[in-house]
Design an enzyme around this catalytic site. Structure first.
Site, PDB file in Angstrom:
ATOM      1  CG  ASP A   1       5.445   3.524   1.788  1.00 26.70           C
ATOM      2  OD1 ASP A   1       5.439   4.159   2.815  1.00 26.70           O
ATOM      3  OD2 ASP A   1       4.266   3.623   1.171  1.00 26.70           O
TER       4      ASP A   1
ATOM      5  CG  PHE B   1      -1.977   1.198   1.403  1.00 25.80           C
ATOM      6  CD1 PHE B   1      -2.982   1.121   0.588  1.00 25.80           C
ATOM      7  CD2 PHE B   1      -1.516   2.228   1.850  1.00 25.80           C
ATOM      8  CE1 PHE B   1      -3.997   2.325   0.293  1.00 25.80           C
ATOM      9  CE2 PHE B   1      -2.651   3.398   2.000  1.00 25.80           C
ATOM     10  CZ  PHE B   1      -3.700   3.389   1.040  1.00 25.80           C
TER      11      PHE B   1
ATOM     12  CE  LYS C   1      -0.901   5.504   7.788  1.00 28.30           C
ATOM     13  NZ  LYS C   1      -0.529   4.818   6.414  1.00 28.30           N
TER      14      LYS C   1
HETATM   15  C1  LIG Z   1      -0.751   5.101   5.206  1.00 27.32           C
HETATM   16  C2  LIG Z   1       0.147   4.805   4.208  1.00 27.32           C
HETATM   17  C3  LIG Z   1       0.244   5.810   3.020  1.00 27.32           C
HETATM   18  C4  LIG Z   1      -0.759   6.651   2.557  1.00 27.32           C
HETATM   19  O1  LIG Z   1      -0.643   7.772   3.534  1.00 27.32           O
HETATM   20  P1  LIG Z   1      -1.727   8.957   3.341  1.00 27.32           P
HETATM   21  O2  LIG Z   1      -0.955  10.132   4.398  1.00 27.32           O
HETATM   22  O3  LIG Z   1      -2.963   8.636   3.693  1.00 27.32           O
HETATM   23  O4  LIG Z   1      -1.440   9.572   1.978  1.00 27.32           O
HETATM   24  C5  LIG Z   1       1.459   5.356   2.016  1.00 27.32           C
HETATM   25  N1  LIG Z   1       2.250   4.059   2.524  1.00 27.32           N
HETATM   26  C6  LIG Z   1       1.854   3.285   3.411  1.00 27.32           C
HETATM   27  C7  LIG Z   1       2.922   2.323   3.799  1.00 27.32           C
HETATM   28  C8  LIG Z   1       1.074   3.628   4.471  1.00 27.32           C
HETATM   29  O5  LIG Z   1       0.975   2.926   5.323  1.00 27.32           O
END
Ligand SMILES: *Cc1c(COP(=O)(O)O)cnc(C)c1O
Length: 405
Positions: free
Chosen positions: A224, A139, A253
């Site tokens: 990521d 994700f 986050k």
């Molecule tokens: C939550 C998340 C995202 C997206 O972040 P947003 O602030 O909602 O755009 C991207 N990568 C990972 C691994 C995430 O957990």
């Protein structure tokens, strides 16, 4: 006083229906506790989905926000500002990175990373080298580019045509990556622990193999760390707990502890490909977000806090094992630090949401990661008493749920 003119029911009348929020409306939070409109108290082990890294309304963050609010909110990137410079200095001092790009969310940080990877390959190897490889179930956000790189088809369905030049390998399977990588690959993108995909840590051997393949094919390794970053696994970033160093790292986050901010970190050499005018963001690096994130980094990087993560995880694991001994409900408890996944036994696959609801009714808020995994991502400073109480309430929820079915 709570505003009794608004309620959960109003959501369905005035909001786009892309979410289906819980029936309670929280109005106040302190540490790892939340209170709803009716004054009911909940223990929050969702941490706002790995965002409220220091709990709700941490005094150091509230203070940083309030004092910055009296000085300067916004300038635009026509000017730089002190909080942004201070935060970038901290991030470069504490990580592999030498350069920082600020934005407002995880998806934006990834969007910047993917664009940079393409641009860097274009600058150094030519336009043929443009393919991005990521992993199934991964994700990376909800913009069109990030859902395309993400490994969950359901988030792309109906939004085609999507950007081209993206393929997906199987996570923790080096042969799968080998069969896709080539001289045309500009980047391999991975989460050190797949979060939304079910809380699945990358094997150390796999991570090493990915790094070696990236080096062999001159592809950038993008981590990521939007969910795993900022102390979540007991190190400031999860890559520090692996045998490798990425070329690009994205973080959001927990970075803002509840205030929206994202960042992309990289080296001087790679950053050069984002020359003047190549990318940007109006709000990116705004003084308010950077002031709060600076306070988050100061608090989270304290050794006591990072060291506490393993001890608090042990408490969760112990309690979940005890619950499991009673009800035989979990197939596996996994993850790292305070990113905890509990996969349900096969009988309950597809029903994770029902357990979340049962837990909420007992006064403990948890998350799911897909239809068969319960997830917890609490504040790193969640008091031990709150962990104990959360597990007790979860136990009570299990008992009710299983006796009622
Ligand atoms: C939550 C998340 C995202 C997206 O972040 P947003 O602030 O909602 O755009 C991207 N990568 C990972 C691994 C995430 O957990």
């Amino acid at each position: 006083m709570n505003d009794q003119t608004v309620s959960r029911a109003l959501f369905n009348e005035v909001m786009v229906p892309n979410y289906n929020p819980q029936p309670i409306v929280p109005v106040r939070g302190k540490g790892s506790r939340l209170w709803d409109q009716d004054g009911r108290e909940f223990i929050d082990v969702t941490g706002g989905i790995a965002v409220n890294v220091l709990g709700h309304c941490h005094p150091a963050l509230t203070e940083a926000l309030k004092s910055q609010a009296d000085k300067l909110w916004h300038l635009s990137n026509v000017f730089t500002n002190e909080p942004a410079l201070n935060l970038a200095r901290k991030l470069t001092e504490m990580t592999f990175a030498e350069r920082v790009f600020f934005c407002n969310s995880g998806a934006e940080a990834n969007e910047a990373a993917f664009k940079l990877a393409r641009k860097y390959a274009f600058d150094h190897y030519g336009e043929e080298k443009n393919e991005i490889i990521s992993f199934r179930q991964s994700f990376h956000g909800r913009t069109l580019f990030t859902v395309s790189v993400g490994g969950q088809e359901k988030y792309r369905e109906g939004f085609e045509p999507v950007p081209r030049g993206i393929t997906h390998a199987e996570f923790n399977n080096l042969d799968s990556l080998k069969s896709l990588i080539s001289d045309k690959t500009c980047a391999v993108v991975m989460e050190p622990i797949q979060g939304e995909g079910g809380v699945i840590p990358a094997d150390p051997e796999f991570v090493k193999g990915v790094r070696e393949l990236c080096d062999q094919y001159n592809a950038l390794l993008v981590f990521d760390e939007v969910q795993t970053g900022v102390g979540r696994v007991g190190k400031l970033y999860a890559y520090m707990d692996t045998p490798v160093v990425p070329d690009v790292l994205t973080t959001a986050k927990s970075l803002g502890g509840g205030f929206p901010i994202g960042a992309m970190l990289t080296t001087t050499r790679i950053a050069k490909s984002f020359g003047m005018g190549s990318h940007g963001s109006t709000y990116g690096g705004n003084p308010l977000g950077c002031a709060v994130a600076g306070a988050v980094i100061d608090e989270v990087s304290r050794p006591e806090l990072l060291e506490g993560v393993a001890q608090k995880r042990a408490l969760f694991e112990e309690g979940l094992e005890q619950i499991n001994a009673k009800y035989q409900i979990f197939r596996e408890i996994r993850g790292k630090g305070l990113l905890i996944g509990a996969e349900l036994v096969e009988k309950w696959h597809g029903k994770a949401g029902e357990f979340l609801a049962a837990a909420r009714d007992e006064g403990v808020l948890i998350l799911v990661a897909g239809p068969k995994v319960l997830r917890m991502a609490p504040a790193l400073n969640i008091p031990d008493e709150d962990i104990g109480a959360a597990l007790q309430r979860l136990d009570a929820a299990m008992e009710k749920k299983l006796s009622g079915s």
